[in-house]
Design an enzyme around this catalytic site. Structure first.
Site, PDB file in Angstrom:
ATOM      1  N   GLU A  79       0.825  -1.220   0.000  1.00  0.00           N
ATOM      2  CA  GLU A  79       0.000   0.000   0.000  1.00  0.00           C
ATOM      3  C   GLU A  79       0.854   1.264   0.000  1.00  0.00           C
ATOM      4  O   GLU A  79       0.390   2.337   0.396  1.00  0.00           O
ATOM      5  CB  GLU A  79      -0.957   0.011   1.203  1.00  0.00           C
ATOM      6  CG  GLU A  79      -1.871  -1.183   1.330  1.00  0.00           C
ATOM      7  CD  GLU A  79      -2.911  -1.313   0.214  1.00  0.00           C
ATOM      8  OE1 GLU A  79      -2.951  -0.446  -0.680  1.00  0.00           O
ATOM      9  OE2 GLU A  79      -3.666  -2.309   0.241  1.00  0.00           O
ATOM     10  N   HIS A  95      -2.695   1.771   8.514  1.00  0.00           N
ATOM     11  CA  HIS A  95      -3.768   0.968   7.911  1.00  0.00           C
ATOM     12  C   HIS A  95      -3.938  -0.307   8.724  1.00  0.00           C
ATOM     13  O   HIS A  95      -2.971  -1.028   8.956  1.00  0.00           O
ATOM     14  CB  HIS A  95      -3.412   0.627   6.463  1.00  0.00           C
ATOM     15  CG  HIS A  95      -4.311  -0.396   5.836  1.00  0.00           C
ATOM     16  ND1 HIS A  95      -5.679  -0.255   5.777  1.00  0.00           N
ATOM     17  CD2 HIS A  95      -4.040  -1.591   5.242  1.00  0.00           C
ATOM     18  CE1 HIS A  95      -6.204  -1.302   5.175  1.00  0.00           C
ATOM     19  NE2 HIS A  95      -5.233  -2.144   4.845  1.00  0.00           N
ATOM     20  N   HIS A 146      -6.857  -3.737   9.739  1.00  0.00           N
ATOM     21  CA  HIS A 146      -8.059  -4.498   9.393  1.00  0.00           C
ATOM     22  C   HIS A 146      -8.940  -4.581  10.644  1.00  0.00           C
ATOM     23  O   HIS A 146      -8.994  -5.603  11.327  1.00  0.00           O
ATOM     24  CB  HIS A 146      -7.673  -5.878   8.868  1.00  0.00           C
ATOM     25  CG  HIS A 146      -6.947  -5.835   7.559  1.00  0.00           C
ATOM     26  ND1 HIS A 146      -6.420  -6.945   6.946  1.00  0.00           N
ATOM     27  CD2 HIS A 146      -6.675  -4.796   6.715  1.00  0.00           C
ATOM     28  CE1 HIS A 146      -5.846  -6.604   5.796  1.00  0.00           C
ATOM     29  NE2 HIS A 146      -5.980  -5.299   5.643  1.00  0.00           N
ATOM     30  N   GLU A 177     -17.375  10.838  23.367  1.00  0.00           N
ATOM     31  CA  GLU A 177     -16.074  11.415  23.039  1.00  0.00           C
ATOM     32  C   GLU A 177     -15.773  11.363  21.534  1.00  0.00           C
ATOM     33  O   GLU A 177     -14.849  12.044  21.077  1.00  0.00           O
ATOM     34  CB  GLU A 177     -14.961  10.737  23.829  1.00  0.00           C
ATOM     35  CG  GLU A 177     -14.591   9.357  23.355  1.00  0.00           C
ATOM     36  CD  GLU A 177     -13.189   8.943  23.845  1.00  0.00           C
ATOM     37  OE1 GLU A 177     -12.662   9.576  24.760  1.00  0.00           O
ATOM     38  OE2 GLU A 177     -12.647   7.995  23.283  1.00  0.00           O
ATOM     39  N   HIS A 215     -12.756  -4.045   3.906  1.00  0.00           N
ATOM     40  CA  HIS A 215     -11.301  -4.201   3.962  1.00  0.00           C
ATOM     41  C   HIS A 215     -10.701  -3.667   5.267  1.00  0.00           C
ATOM     42  O   HIS A 215     -10.056  -4.414   5.997  1.00  0.00           O
ATOM     43  CB  HIS A 215     -10.664  -3.506   2.739  1.00  0.00           C
ATOM     44  CG  HIS A 215      -9.186  -3.689   2.645  1.00  0.00           C
ATOM     45  ND1 HIS A 215      -8.511  -3.851   1.465  1.00  0.00           N
ATOM     46  CD2 HIS A 215      -8.226  -3.729   3.607  1.00  0.00           C
ATOM     47  CE1 HIS A 215      -7.217  -4.005   1.702  1.00  0.00           C
ATOM     48  NE2 HIS A 215      -7.027  -3.926   2.991  1.00  0.00           N
TER      49      HIS A 215
HETATM   50  O1  2HA Z   1      -1.634  -7.154   3.300  1.00  0.00           O
HETATM   51  O2  2HA Z   1      -3.379  -4.896   4.443  1.00  0.00           O
HETATM   52  O3  2HA Z   1      -4.169  -3.832   2.181  1.00  0.00           O
HETATM   53  C1  2HA Z   1      -1.443  -5.849   3.614  1.00  0.00           C
HETATM   54  C2  2HA Z   1      -2.726  -5.142   3.473  1.00  0.00           C
HETATM   55  C3  2HA Z   1      -3.139  -4.737   2.137  1.00  0.00           C
HETATM   56 ZN    ZN Z   2      -5.285  -4.102   4.079  1.00  0.00          ZN
END
Ligand code: 2HA
Ligand code: ZN
Length: 275
Positions: free
Chosen positions: A116, A140, A142, A170, A211
């Site tokens: 990414e 980032h 998940h 909050e 995602h």
């Molecule tokens: O595997 O999270 O979006 C890495 C990730 C791709």
């Molecule tokens: Zn991801």
């Protein structure tokens, strides 16, 4: 100075491990990047690789020319970062055109920066510009509950922001600007990077349907804290929706307007619609 002893490195590793312990990083899921300060680069310059090859980023970030970033490696597992950071992480340098990078430290067993990288760098470019260089962290993850909500709520900034705000008082204080949402897209390339960085012009958090989520912030604590707050709010919403189809009572638009005065925040009216 030993690279691994740098404060930014230790803070980065702790944040990655905190995210893993939250359950947000199954397998190689998620990625993290940090834009180094000039003094941090100078302190480790003597310990960086020289003459490594330039490689294409896959997008253009001229606003980041000459910058250095600490990033997670593609295919690396967050759960291994604390055990073997030199194999899982890289410090990369951006060239003078903003189109190429080269690895200056880390990935001792080989590999490349996060898949990414285009989204991370395009987000960094937007935030560096809009925050006068203050934002340095892009994360980032998940996040389970936030992802689950993308299967049941309309994929609209207004709806996600309002529902998340209602779940904890909050929330509007922590993210008064709201959150952005993009529909399902192929991850890992320029197209999703463009869509995400466009929303980062307005928000510090962007949800990728089915995602995960991207957050931006000045420090590791603030960026992790934003992700954590949004994900906790999503968890509360899921608990509520698991009990009843409709909330019996909630925080009203007028309640939110009162918070604005008490906390000196501005909440865009587009999120305070009547239901
Ligand atoms: O595997 O999270 O979006 C890495 C990730 C791709
Ligand atoms: Zn991801």
């Amino acid at each position: 100075m030993k690279v691994l002893e740098s404060k930014f490195m230790q803070d980065f590793i702790k944040m990655a491990d905190d995210g893993y312990k939250q359950g947000w990083h199954e397998r190689n899921g998620g990625n993290l990047s940090y834009r180094l300060k000039k003094g941090e680069v100078d302190a480790i310059r003597g310990r960086m690789y020289r003459d490594t090859p330039w490689q294409p980023i896959g997008t253009e970030v001229p606003g980041l020319a000459g910058e250095f970033f600490l990033v997670t490696g593609t295919g690396k597992y967050f759960r291994n970062i604390i055990v073997d950071p030199e194999a899982c992480l890289a410090i990369i340098e951006i060239d003078e055109t903003g189109s190429n990078y080269r690895i200056r430290w880390g990935l001792v067993e080989g590999g490349n920066p996060t898949s990414e990288l285009p989204t991370h760098l395009m987000n960094h470019e937007v935030k560096k510009n809009l925050t006068d260089g203050k934002h340095r962290v892009i994360y980032h993850a998940h996040t389970t509950n936030t992802i689950a909500l993308t299967f049941v709520l309309p994929l609209e900034d207004e709806v996600f922001t309002r529902e998340l705000w209602e779940m904890a008082t909050e929330c509007p204080v922590v993210f008064p600007e709201g959150v952005g949402v993009i529909g399902w897209m192929v991850p890992g390339g320029r197209e999703i990077a463009v869509a995400t960085s466009k929303l980062m012009e307005k928000y510090n958090a962007v949800i990728w349907a089915h995602h995960g989520m991207f957050c931006s912030g000045e420090t590791f604590d603030l960026t992790f804290g934003l992700m954590h707050t949004i994900e906790k709010s999503a968890e509360i919403l899921i608990k509520v929706l698991s009990m009843v189809p409709q909330k019996r009572q909630t925080i009203s638009p007028d309640n939110f307007r009162k918070l604005e005065k008490g906390f000196h925040i501005t909440l865009p009216e587009k999120f305070l619609y009547e239901k």
